[in-house]
Design a protein around this motif. Sequence first.
Motif, short mmCIF file in Angstrom:
data_model
loop_
_atom_site.label_atom_id
_atom_site.label_comp_id
_atom_site.label_asym_id
_atom_site.label_seq_id
_atom_site.Cartn_x
_atom_site.Cartn_y
_atom_site.Cartn_z
N THR A 116 41.90 15.23 -47.73
CA THR A 116 41.54 16.09 -46.63
C THR A 116 43.27 16.53 -46.66
OG1 THR A 116 42.13 14.76 -45.05
CG2 THR A 116 39.50 15.27 -45.75
N LYS A 117 44.03 17.72 -45.88
CA LYS A 117 44.72 17.73 -45.49
C LYS A 117 46.79 16.49 -44.89
CE LYS A 117 48.05 21.48 -42.69
NZ LYS A 117 47.44 22.57 -42.10
N ALA A 118 45.61 16.20 -43.69
CA ALA A 118 45.57 15.01 -43.24
C ALA A 118 45.84 13.36 -43.96
CB ALA A 118 45.20 14.74 -42.14
N GLY A 119 45.73 14.02 -45.26
CA GLY A 119 45.55 13.02 -46.58
C GLY A 119 43.83 11.71 -46.28
N ALA A 120 43.32 12.03 -45.62
CA ALA A 120 41.99 11.17 -45.66
C ALA A 120 41.47 11.74 -46.64
CB ALA A 120 41.74 11.43 -44.34
N ARG A 121 40.32 10.21 -47.21
CA ARG A 121 39.85 10.71 -48.11
C ARG A 121 38.47 10.49 -47.94
NH1 ARG A 121 39.68 8.24 -54.09
NH2 ARG A 121 37.23 7.86 -53.87
N ARG A 122 37.58 11.41 -48.18
CA ARG A 122 36.43 12.46 -47.79
C ARG A 122 35.46 12.69 -48.70
NH1 ARG A 122 36.19 16.31 -42.64
NH2 ARG A 122 36.32 14.96 -41.69
N THR A 123 34.54 11.58 -48.76
CA THR A 123 33.40 11.73 -49.86
C THR A 123 32.68 13.19 -49.44
OG1 THR A 123 33.62 9.66 -51.09
CG2 THR A 123 31.62 11.14 -51.82
N LEU A 124 32.88 14.11 -50.27
CA LEU A 124 31.43 15.18 -50.59
C LEU A 124 30.56 15.38 -51.31
CD1 LEU A 124 34.41 18.30 -49.15
CD2 LEU A 124 33.38 16.24 -48.06
N SER A 125 29.13 15.97 -50.69
CA SER A 125 28.27 16.89 -51.61
C SER A 125 28.49 17.71 -51.98
CB SER A 125 27.47 16.30 -51.28
OG SER A 125 26.04 16.78 -52.17
N VAL A 126 29.03 18.34 -53.57
CA VAL A 126 29.07 19.91 -53.85
C VAL A 126 27.71 20.35 -54.05
CG1 VAL A 126 30.64 21.66 -54.65
CG2 VAL A 126 31.55 19.52 -54.62
N ARG A 127 27.90 22.12 -54.09
CA ARG A 127 26.18 22.39 -54.61
C ARG A 127 27.06 23.65 -55.03
NH1 ARG A 127 21.10 19.55 -54.58
NH2 ARG A 127 21.57 18.51 -52.21
N MET A 128 26.83 24.28 -55.98
CA MET A 128 27.16 25.00 -56.34
C MET A 128 26.68 25.99 -57.40
SD MET A 128 31.09 25.71 -59.10
CE MET A 128 32.08 24.97 -57.72
N SER A 129 26.71 27.38 -57.28
CA SER A 129 25.53 27.85 -57.95
C SER A 129 26.56 29.69 -58.47
CB SER A 129 24.55 28.92 -57.18
OG SER A 129 23.82 27.26 -56.40
N PRO A 130 26.38 29.81 -59.62
CA PRO A 130 26.58 31.10 -59.81
C PRO A 130 25.60 32.62 -59.40
CG PRO A 130 25.00 30.40 -61.60
CD PRO A 130 25.35 29.38 -60.65
N VAL A 131 26.56 33.58 -58.82
CA VAL A 131 25.91 34.40 -58.47
C VAL A 131 26.49 36.01 -59.18
CG1 VAL A 131 25.44 36.09 -56.07
CG2 VAL A 131 25.57 33.76 -55.56
N GLU A 132 25.39 36.44 -59.79
CA GLU A 132 25.73 37.75 -60.48
C GLU A 132 25.52 39.16 -59.32
OE1 GLU A 132 27.40 38.27 -63.67
OE2 GLU A 132 27.03 35.67 -63.41
N LEU A 133 26.69 39.37 -59.25
CA LEU A 133 26.30 41.23 -58.50
C LEU A 133 27.23 42.18 -59.36
CD1 LEU A 133 27.14 39.78 -55.41
CD2 LEU A 133 24.82 40.79 -55.47
N GLU A 134 26.57 43.44 -59.82
CA GLU A 134 27.68 44.84 -60.04
C GLU A 134 28.59 44.53 -61.69
OE1 GLU A 134 29.32 47.02 -56.74
OE2 GLU A 134 27.92 46.63 -55.81
N GLY A 135 27.96 43.24 -62.12
CA GLY A 135 28.54 42.56 -63.40
C GLY A 135 29.31 41.69 -63.31
N GLN A 136 29.72 41.25 -61.43
CA GLN A 136 31.09 40.02 -61.59
C GLN A 136 30.29 38.96 -61.19
OE1 GLN A 136 34.23 41.44 -58.91
NE2 GLN A 136 34.71 39.08 -58.87
N THR A 137 30.87 37.55 -61.48
CA THR A 137 30.02 35.88 -61.74
C THR A 137 30.85 35.77 -60.64
OG1 THR A 137 29.27 35.84 -63.90
CG2 THR A 137 29.84 34.00 -62.52
N TRP A 138 30.42 35.11 -59.59
CA TRP A 138 30.88 34.83 -58.24
C TRP A 138 30.33 33.56 -58.09
CZ3 TRP A 138 34.20 37.55 -54.96
CH2 TRP A 138 34.13 38.49 -54.97
N LEU A 139 30.99 32.33 -57.50
CA LEU A 139 30.42 31.02 -57.86
C LEU A 139 30.29 30.31 -56.12
CD1 LEU A 139 33.35 29.56 -59.67
CD2 LEU A 139 30.49 29.36 -60.10
N LEU A 140 29.05 30.58 -56.05
CA LEU A 140 29.20 30.14 -54.09
C LEU A 140 28.66 28.66 -54.19
CD1 LEU A 140 27.70 30.65 -51.30
CD2 LEU A 140 25.68 30.78 -52.33
N SER A 141 29.50 28.26 -52.93
CA SER A 141 29.83 26.84 -52.89
C SER A 141 29.39 26.15 -52.07
CB SER A 141 30.64 26.29 -53.68
OG SER A 141 31.24 26.32 -54.97
#
Length: 161
Positions: A116-141
């Motif tokens: 973190t910005k404060a220097g703390a360590r934090r374990t996160l669960s991350v889910r990332m999905s691709p989103v296709e809109l108008e020919g562009q790939t976005w990443l929703l996390s």
Amino acid sequence: MSYGPGTLHPTVDDARRRRRMNATPEPSGPLAEAILEAVVGRVCEGMVLSDAQGRLEIYNAQMEALTGYSRGEAEDCADFLKVLYPEPEVHRRVLDGVYEVLATGHARHWQAPIRTKAGARRTLSVRMSPVELEGQTWLLSTYQDLADDAELAVTLFEKER
């Protein structure tokens, strides 16, 4: 009414069907933007929507609470993922996950420690999905602090005693 597999929740198609039956128009313009902003603001997890180059479109308040970085600070970083994941091996694994999502078009889930910005360590669960809109790939996390799950488990265990 149809339901998704193994769930009792109506599907998006059900909502659209009800809207058509009631002759209610689909939200658009400022109303659609207000709805999206309200939903993103109410989600319990940190949420980011970025393009394939990492430029942010959405960075919610919960993400700031998890990381300590404001949206502006995240945008100002040349490589925000390197800031969040400063450990070289962890950073490499996270980038491998991002590249896999982009290459395969399939969602991915992982757990990794951030700094973190404060220097703390934090374990996160991350889910990332691709989103296709108008020919562009976005990443929703979405990002969730695993300590939240541990605290909930302890609370539920104590209530069952």
